[in-house]
Design a protein around this motif. Structure first.
Motif, PDB file in Angstrom:
ATOM      1  N   SER B  25     -18.603  -4.987  11.105  1.00 29.98           N
ATOM      2  CA  SER B  25     -19.383  -4.542  10.076  1.00 29.98           C
ATOM      3  C   SER B  25     -20.306  -3.179  10.860  1.00 29.98           C
ATOM      4  O   SER B  25     -20.074  -3.109  11.807  1.00 29.98           O
ATOM      5  N   ARG B  26     -21.070  -2.679  10.119  1.00 28.67           N
ATOM      6  CA  ARG B  26     -21.742  -1.387  10.353  1.00 28.67           C
ATOM      7  C   ARG B  26     -22.325  -1.519  11.676  1.00 28.67           C
ATOM      8  O   ARG B  26     -22.641  -0.549  12.237  1.00 28.67           O
ATOM      9  N   GLY B  27     -22.862  -2.766  11.843  1.00 29.90           N
ATOM     10  CA  GLY B  27     -23.606  -3.032  13.183  1.00 29.90           C
ATOM     11  C   GLY B  27     -22.807  -2.709  14.506  1.00 29.90           C
ATOM     12  O   GLY B  27     -23.543  -2.448  15.678  1.00 29.90           O
ATOM     13  N   ILE B  28     -21.760  -2.368  14.663  1.00 27.30           N
ATOM     14  CA  ILE B  28     -20.861  -2.314  15.758  1.00 27.30           C
ATOM     15  C   ILE B  28     -20.620  -1.342  16.112  1.00 27.30           C
ATOM     16  O   ILE B  28     -19.686  -1.046  17.291  1.00 27.30           O
ATOM     17  N   GLY B  29     -20.896  -0.303  15.430  1.00 27.28           N
ATOM     18  CA  GLY B  29     -20.032   1.148  15.748  1.00 27.28           C
ATOM     19  C   GLY B  29     -20.680   1.765  16.907  1.00 27.28           C
ATOM     20  O   GLY B  29     -21.572   2.651  16.344  1.00 27.28           O
ATOM     21  N   HIS B  30     -20.195   1.702  18.080  1.00 31.82           N
ATOM     22  CA  HIS B  30     -21.122   2.317  19.055  1.00 31.82           C
ATOM     23  C   HIS B  30     -20.092   2.254  20.320  1.00 31.82           C
ATOM     24  O   HIS B  30     -19.311   1.176  20.662  1.00 31.82           O
ATOM     25  N   TRP B  31     -20.317   3.315  21.151  1.00 28.19           N
ATOM     26  CA  TRP B  31     -19.130   3.421  21.957  1.00 28.19           C
ATOM     27  C   TRP B  31     -19.653   3.735  23.380  1.00 28.19           C
ATOM     28  O   TRP B  31     -20.622   4.090  23.620  1.00 28.19           O
ATOM     29  N   LEU B  32     -18.821   3.497  24.243  1.00 23.66           N
ATOM     30  CA  LEU B  32     -19.433   3.417  25.707  1.00 23.66           C
ATOM     31  C   LEU B  32     -18.953   4.499  26.468  1.00 23.66           C
ATOM     32  O   LEU B  32     -18.096   5.281  25.926  1.00 23.66           O
ATOM     33  N   GLN B  33     -19.466   4.560  27.580  1.00 26.96           N
ATOM     34  CA  GLN B  33     -19.508   5.700  28.387  1.00 26.96           C
ATOM     35  C   GLN B  33     -18.348   6.012  29.221  1.00 26.96           C
ATOM     36  O   GLN B  33     -17.650   4.996  29.500  1.00 26.96           O
ATOM     37  N   ASN B 124     -20.181   7.042  14.525  1.00 28.44           N
ATOM     38  CA  ASN B 124     -19.298   5.909  14.644  1.00 28.44           C
ATOM     39  C   ASN B 124     -18.788   5.482  13.410  1.00 28.44           C
ATOM     40  O   ASN B 124     -18.347   4.368  13.493  1.00 28.44           O
ATOM     41  N   ARG B 125     -18.898   5.923  12.307  1.00 28.55           N
ATOM     42  CA  ARG B 125     -18.413   5.444  10.924  1.00 28.55           C
ATOM     43  C   ARG B 125     -17.594   6.255  10.376  1.00 28.55           C
ATOM     44  O   ARG B 125     -17.795   7.598  10.240  1.00 28.55           O
ATOM     45  N   GLY B 188     -19.957  -6.183  26.695  1.00 30.61           N
ATOM     46  CA  GLY B 188     -20.738  -6.399  25.307  1.00 30.61           C
ATOM     47  C   GLY B 188     -20.271  -5.702  24.048  1.00 30.61           C
ATOM     48  O   GLY B 188     -20.672  -5.831  22.990  1.00 30.61           O
ATOM     49  N   MET B 189     -19.318  -4.739  24.022  1.00 31.37           N
ATOM     50  CA  MET B 189     -18.721  -4.403  22.832  1.00 31.37           C
ATOM     51  C   MET B 189     -17.498  -5.109  22.352  1.00 31.37           C
ATOM     52  O   MET B 189     -16.537  -5.166  23.221  1.00 31.37           O
ATOM     53  N   ASP B 227     -19.354   9.998  23.055  1.00 35.74           N
ATOM     54  CA  ASP B 227     -20.146   9.410  22.358  1.00 35.74           C
ATOM     55  C   ASP B 227     -19.869   9.554  20.786  1.00 35.74           C
ATOM     56  O   ASP B 227     -20.569   8.720  19.956  1.00 35.74           O
TER      57      ASP B 227
END
Lengths: 800, 356
Positions: B25-33, B124-125, B188-189, B227
């Protein structure tokens, strides 16, 4: 004696299932042992995400040999009987022994059961335990799954360690064989770990970075999170559920604290906490003043090469989630709650009941009605004690408002109370419904009473949940629950057995608690009728909207049905001329609802009674749980005709106190004696006459019984008899007026004065006198006594 | 009552239709360093072509996964040439999980999620992105180890990063399918969905297949330490993900949300539905299945255009489900004799065993 170790190595078991799995493993193991007649000492069960372990101490290594004897037919009995006896006992005829039993030679079968190796018994039990294991969800896997009969387990089962006294218990199933090798931590340990037995198991795994004891892992997380918070000068927000969940996700837990951007603290703390907990399983912290801090604690499953890398990764994930949450928070505020509420027209509440907007309409009308009728007043008389402070708040705020103003506020709050259901935030986190509406209402600058009511109108949700006391909140909460109950009952979506999909039982209990805690006087039948009237109206609107009925007809109805008299409205339906061949499915649903509601007054009253009975049943359950004797509850409920919960419970509680006193116990004994005599003499008992009969019936019954009073006694009463008559003459009106004043203690006190005269009466007077008239007169006196007592409760229901 | 109110379910998008996509879902779009440790699974290549650098470019990461799964017995397929919402729709997954034969395949599948478009403005989307699918049937006993090995191959060291298998079951009423498994977490991702298919098209999977779905952009952003998805290095010669896809995202978002002719889309839906039925009647279930996939995507476009009401949505989803399920059923029916011949005693039946 030997110790037994069983480990079932598995791919990651869901955290939420591990507790149940431990119980299940112990249960099945104990079952199998006792089936084999073996008993064990201590049994310990541990779980990690990857293994279920059982250690049983002090098992015998073999079972004892058992010798059993069975007596058979006498020698010389027909062959058939002897053969049958042999078959039954599994012995051959030539092994039978012959013994003398009281002079008759009789066959005996001697069955020797040799001792068995416990290892063999365990080897046979383990596959049974695995096959019988009940998981909430189980699956098949691998090559064996070409058959749908293959073994099911929560996730693939990858190894079995079974050691009795250090020796392998040989098990082969589905391509797995038991052994003494297991695996350590998925990343910190390479290759198999060799286990000698129950004693070195935990230590060897600990050396391989696995803490097998779930309690120990929970303690590491609980304490580690606490000290991580303290080290950062913060206070951990305790969350035992998260502790257990993280213990179920790790074999080597390492709590790590990280920080997130302070900017996110604009978002309500509940949202941040929920995001962190639900999506990421993180703990949150507060600062010294109790405000949420910009910190989180994650639980890693490794001793990371550089913990900062892990923390930073988690921080980024949380930041992205919080960014989404803040986006929703800001987006939602661009629209007023009233605007959000219009979207409820597009959301089905229940297919038989129309939309959420329809429900809101009913709740708004009912909330207003509750205020206008004076049921909820600007200042609800709440109980003293713990709620004093809340009550003061409510009082201060509501002091100046009038009944009409209260009604306006309640209606306003009700119209907005479901609006947050269509906000982005509640779409993302349904558990925030109510709370978000409250926040948005505050941001909009709506009256504080309104935002409080929006926030709290779902309360009380469960046992122990806070019961609202603020009048506006009480009105909306009551209206919401009342509507839910009445509406679902009308469309026959009632709870059955353990199924209660619309939580109607909880709604009834919540309604009862709101009523009790706020000492509200609700004539329930009246309220049910009012809720039904609202349902009829929204059903008509629904039918009009879906064009099942012409809008002209609806308008016409509306002009006529402004009153609240429900049966009157339904007659209007007779005029409805609907061509159902034309209508679509939703219109059909609307018409179906109208048809359901279109009943005559008698049927409507029957439905009201059904709903009232449901309330009564819930109330009984609630009171039983609160420790009130069920027979006392029954004794009061049996009187019937009571739809005011507060009055009903006052009576129950007064009765409970009274029965506990000597006077009460003795009065009960006297009552029982009188009732027994009346029963034996065929005097009509109240139950037979119908306890729930109307006052009119009772009056007829009374007049019949008291004819002698009117005519005066036909005999000279004995002194004890006269004393009882005098006591009744005095106690009866006292009890009656006390009951009218709802002073049940006083009513019972009045009855208690009968105790002495009753005892004396039974001591001195023979009821069963030879003179028919005297006898009838004395029976009437006893009936009078019984009826007097029944003014308070049906004492025949009281045990003891 | 209302805390668990039934009506809330009406508010939620039916995730089952789309949730196998990379971004559940849209809540998870993020990315790590950037990771302190950039790895090195680069190995010399026998052909003399430069070695892979999975942590240096998006395409090298994909090629490394290809190498890895090819070496582990998978056929490397190319994407299905139709618009679809998730790699699971590929016939190599859906239809091939039916039947008794072994099947091991790996492929990249472009996924279309019209409602996730953000005109190229969200880091992220995306309305179009890639999934990497691996399907292993029957599921091998070392499937978890293989998967973890593949992560190492593309540069994720499980002693530097916290890798976790967190319960996540999967159900697709559309496909009459369900399975149990996990979402795999890296610090966590969620980076992968890992599922043991138990049923497909309403039939028990005999044998069970293991399905791995990697979120490629997300993994690459993690590994490259970027990012913004458009900043990803697509190759080692300076071409970024943005160079390849940014303009697509802008135009396609606009088309999805604003331009697409809804009358034409409704028409397309009806035609796909009719053609699916036609193909089933003509005993060509693969063709029927393609029409079901088409109908599903057209439905997603109609959703993005906001022309399907709450009430209608359930009905459209029911229609898509009927198409997909009847195509799967027809496929199973058509293949049954061949399967029975190759695997005497095997039968597709035991249909309808319930979840769990």
């Amino acid at each position: 004696m030997a110790d037994f170790l069983l480990e079932l190595l598995t791919e990651e078991i869901p955290a939420r299932m591990q507790k149940g799995a431990r119980t299940e493993l112990e249960k099945l193991f104990t079952r199998e042992l006792s089936a084999s007649g073996v008993s064990a000492g201590d049994i310990t069960v541990w779980s990690t995400p990857r293994r279920l372990t059982l250690v049983a101490r002090d098992l015998p290594t073999e079972t004892e040999a058992v010798r059993e004897e069975a007596k058979g037919p006498p020698v010389g009995a027909p062959d058939q009987a002897v053969d049958g006896f042999c078959r039954k006992n599994g012995v051959s005829r030539d092994s039978l022994e012959e013994r003398d039993v009281k002079g008759r030679t009789t066959y005996f079968a001697v069955i020797e059961k040799p001792g068995q190796q416990v290892s063999d018994l365990l080897a046979a039990s383990i596959p049974t335990i695995i096959r019988d294991f009940a998981w909430p969800k189980s699956m098949r896997w691998g090559e064996a799954s070409i058959s749908s009969e293959s073994t099911r387990w929560v996730r693939p089962l990858s190894g079995i360690v079974a050691l009795l006294g250090g020796e392998i218990v040989p098990v082969v199933m589905d391509g797995l064989s038991s052994g003494r090798e297991t695996m350590g931590h998925r990343f910190h340990s390479a290759g198999p770990i060799r286990i000698d037995g129950a004693d070195d198991y935990a230590a060897k795994l600990r050396a391989a970075h696995v803490i097998v004891d779930h309690e120990e892992r929970a303690a590491i997380i609980r304490d580690g999170a606490k000290s991580a918070a303290e080290a950062a000068g913060l206070v951990l927000v305790v969350d035992e559920g998260l502790v257990v969940e993280n213990a179920g996700l790790t074999e080597w837990p390492v709590p790590l604290l990280g920080r997130f951007d302070e900017e996110f603290l604009d978002v309500p703390p509940e949202v941040i906490q929920l995001t962190a907990r639900v999506n990421q399983k993180y703990f949150v912290c507060e600062d010294a003043s109790g405000k949420l801090a910009n910190a989180f604690i994650c639980t890693a499953n490794i001793d990371a090469a550089d913990p900062a890398v892990v923390v930073d990764g988690n921080r980024k994930v949380l930041a992205a989630r919080l960014a989404d949450a803040r986006f929703f928070w800001e987006l939602d505020q661009k629209t007023t709650l009233a605007q959000h509420a219009t979207k409820l027209e597009r959301i089905t509440f229940h297919e038989k009941l129309g939309t959420v907007a329809d429900k809101v309409e009913r709740v708004a009308k009912l909330a207003r009605w509750l205020c206008e009728e004076g049921i909820v007043t600007p200042r609800s008389p709440a109980k003293a004690g713990a709620q004093l402070q809340n009550e003061d708040d409510g009082l201060l705020r509501s002091q100046e408002i009038t009944r009409e103003e209260l009604a306006d506020l309640a209606e306003q709050a009700a119209r907005l109370c479901k609006a947050d259901l269509v906000t982005e935030m509640v779409g993302e986190f349904p558990e925030l419904q109510g709370l978000m509406g409250g926040y948005y209402a505050e941001k909009e600058g709506l009256p504080q009473e309104v935002s409080d009511a929006i926030r709290d109108h779902y309360k009380p949700v469960g046992q122990g949940d806070e019961v609202p006391t603020a009048p506006v909140t009480v009105a909306v909460s009551l209206a919401d629950k009342l509507d839910t109950l009445v509406s679902f009952f009308w469309v026959n979506e009632k709870p059955t057995g353990s199924k209660d999909p619309f939580a109607l039982r909880r709604a009834a209990i919540a309604e009862a608690r709101l009523t009790q805690d706020n000492l509200l006087r609700i004539p329930l039948l009246h309220a049910i009728a009012a809720a039904t009237a609202c349902l009829v109206e929204t059903a008509m609107n629904w039918a009009g909207r879906t064009q099942a009925i012409s809008m002209d007809t609806i308008k016409e109805w509306r002009s006529v049905i402004d009153g609240r008299d429900f049966p009157g409205r339904l007659e209007l339906l007779d005029e409805a001329k609907v061509d159902l061949a034309e209508v679509r499915s939703e219109a059909e649903a609307a018409m179906a609802l109208l048809r359901t509601l279109k009943v005559d007054a008698e049927a409507a009253v029957a439905k009201y009674a059904e709903i009232l009975d449901f309330f009564a049943d819930r109330l009984k359950v609630q009171q039983r749980e609160a420790g009130v004797r069920h027979d006392l509850i029954d004794a009061v409920f049996a009187l019937g005709g009571e739809d005011d919960l507060v009055r009903l419970l006052a009576r129950v509680h007064a009765l409970q106190s009274f029965i506990a006193t000597d006077n009460g116990a003795n009065l009960l004994a006297g009552y029982k004696r009188a009732a027994n005599i009346l029963k034996k003499e065929g005097h009509v008992t109240p139950a037979q006459a119908g306890v729930q009969s109307s006052d009119e019936d009772q009056a007829v019954l009374d007049s019949g019984l008291r004819r002698n009073d009117d005519a005066g006694l036909s005999h000279t009463p004995e002194p004890a008899e006269a004393a009882l008559i005098a006591a009744l003459d005095e106690a009866e009106p006292k009890a009656t007026s006390a009951i009218e004043a709802e002073d049940f203690e006083a009513a019972m006190e009045a009855l208690a004065s009968l105790r002495g005269p009753i005892d004396d009466f039974f001591e001195a007077v023979i009821v069963n006198a030879e003179d028919k008239n005297v006898r009838a007169s004395r029976l009437s006196l006893l009936a009078r006594l019984r009826d007097a007592v029944h003014k308070v409760a049906d004492f025949s229901r009281i045990e003891g | 009552m209302t805390k668990s109110a039934e009506w809330l379910t009406f508010l939620r998008i039916d995730l089952s239709l789309v949730r196998r996509t990379i971004d559940a879902s849209r809540g998870i779009g993020h990315w790590l360093q950037p990771m302190a440790t950039q790895l090195s699974s680069t190995t010399a290549n026998p052909t003399g072509v430069p070695a892979r650098d999975p942590s240096g470019s998006f395409q090298d990461m994909i090629l490394t996964l290809h190498d890895f799964w090819a070496a582990n017995g998978c056929v490397i397929l190319q994407p299905y040439d139709m618009r679809m919402g998730a790699g699971t729709f590929h016939t190599a997954t859906t239809l091939r999980t039916l039947g008794p034969e072994p099947w091991n395949a790996a492929f990249v599948q472009p996924c279309r999620r019209p409602t996730d478009g953000r005109y190229g403005e969200n880091p992220n989307r995306l309305q179009h992105y890639y999934q990497y699918q691996v399907i292993l049937k029957p599921s091998p006993s070392d499937i978890q180890d293989l998967y973890l090995e593949s992560l190492r191959a593309i540069g994720i060291d499980p002693l530097a990063h916290d890798i976790r298998f967190v319960e996540d079951d999967w159900e697709s009423p559309t496909l009459g399918a369900w399975g149990l498994g996990w979402e795999v977490w890296c610090d966590g991702m969620e980076v992968t969905q890992f599922t043991y298919f138990q049923q497909m098209g309403g039939f028990d999977c005999k044998p069970v297949a293991g399905e791995l779905t990697y979120g490629l952009e997300r993994l690459a952003m993690y590994i490259q330490g970027v990012d913004n998805v458009y900043d990803l290095a697509f190759n080692k010669q300076g071409v970024s993900y943005g160079d390849v896809f940014l303009e697509n995202e802008r135009q396609m978002s606009k088309w999805n949300f604003e331009v697409a002719d809804t009358d034409a889309l409704f028409d397309l839906f009806a035609k796909a539905e009719a053609e699916c039925k036609n193909a089933i009647a003509a005993d060509v279930p693969i063709a029927a299945y393609e029409q079901a996939v088409e109908a599903s995507h057209v439905f997603n476009l109609l959703q993005a255009r906001g022309v399907i009401s709450v009430q209608e949505r359930a009905s459209y989803m029911g229609r898509v489900r009927d198409l997909a399920r009847s195509s799967c059923e027809k496929y199973a029916e058509k293949m049954a004799p061949e399967w029975a011949e190759k695997y005497p005693g095997w039968s597709i039946q035991d249909k309808g065993a319930s979840n769990g």
